[in-house]
Design a protein around this motif. Structure first.
Motif, PDB file in Angstrom:
ATOM      1  N   PRO A   1       0.819  -1.216   0.000  1.00 14.29           N
ATOM      2  CA  PRO A   1       0.000   0.000   0.000  1.00 14.29           C
ATOM      3  C   PRO A   1       0.852   1.266   0.000  1.00 14.29           C
ATOM      4  N   PRO A   2       0.386   2.300  -0.689  1.00 17.37           N
ATOM      5  CA  PRO A   2       1.119   3.565  -0.686  1.00 17.37           C
ATOM      6  C   PRO A   2       0.999   4.288   0.653  1.00 17.37           C
ATOM      7  N   THR A   3       2.020   5.053   0.996  1.00 22.11           N
ATOM      8  CA  THR A   3       2.040   5.868   2.205  1.00 22.11           C
ATOM      9  C   THR A   3       2.239   7.324   1.813  1.00 22.11           C
ATOM     10  N   GLY A   4       1.975   8.226   2.764  1.00 20.90           N
ATOM     11  CA  GLY A   4       2.144   9.644   2.470  1.00 20.90           C
ATOM     12  C   GLY A   4       2.143  10.491   3.723  1.00 20.90           C
ATOM     13  N   ARG A   5       2.400  11.777   3.528  1.00 26.53           N
ATOM     14  CA  ARG A   5       2.425  12.769   4.597  1.00 26.53           C
ATOM     15  C   ARG A   5       1.447  13.874   4.251  1.00 26.53           C
ATOM     16  N   VAL A   6       0.848  14.469   5.280  1.00 28.69           N
ATOM     17  CA  VAL A   6      -0.190  15.468   5.074  1.00 28.69           C
ATOM     18  C   VAL A   6       0.038  16.659   5.991  1.00 28.69           C
ATOM     19  N   GLU A   7      -0.122  17.864   5.441  1.00 31.94           N
ATOM     20  CA  GLU A   7      -0.252  19.073   6.262  1.00 31.94           C
ATOM     21  C   GLU A   7      -1.731  19.365   6.369  1.00 31.94           C
ATOM     22  N   LEU A   8      -2.193  19.674   7.591  1.00 33.55           N
ATOM     23  CA  LEU A   8      -3.626  19.888   7.773  1.00 33.55           C
ATOM     24  C   LEU A   8      -3.893  21.146   8.583  1.00 33.55           C
TER      25      LEU A   8
END
Length: 131
Positions: free
Chosen positions: A28-35
């Motif tokens: 599965p792909p992973t990622g980072r988020v600014e919220l």
């Protein structure tokens, strides 16, 4: 003072940056988020900024996040860090959780503790306010 709150919020920013694609088939792909969020409830009003880590595949998904909430909680001004996450997948029960990071409260929220959940643009939290 103990308090249960249901705090609605709007998600103002969700800027996702995917990690490099996994080389293994089916990984599965992973990622980072600014919220960024705006809380608009009776008990909690203010804003938050933070980060999340995500994993979303065909057979499961998960996220973990931390956000600094700044505003008014039950008439007290200050800030605190909220840590929350969720995971779900084939053959396992969905898990959702949230908690105030110990020692993160400032101003009139110094000493704040609490646990709950974040789901569907609603923070549900049982807190203990200092004093």
């Amino acid at each position: 003072m103990e308090l249960h709150l249901d705090a609605p919020f709007t998600l103002d920013t969700w800027d996702a940056v995917p990690d490099p694609a996994p080389s293994e088939p089916g990984a599965p792909p992973t990622g980072r988020v600014e919220l960024a969020k705006t809380y608009t409830g009776e008990a909690l009003s203010g804003s938050a900024t933070g980060h999340a880590l995500t994993c979303q595949g065909e057979r499961g998904a998960s996220y973990v996040a931390q956000e600094r909430v700044t505003g008014t909680l039950a008439g007290r001004r200050g800030s605190f860090v909220l840590e929350h996450g969720a995971s779900m997948g084939e053959g396992v029960a969905t898990v959702q959780w949230a908690r105030v990071v110990a020692g993160s409260g400032t101003g009139e929220l110094a000493g704040l503790t609490g646990t709950g959940t974040v789901a569907h643009e609603l923070l549900t939290l049982d807190v203990v306010l200092p004093g």
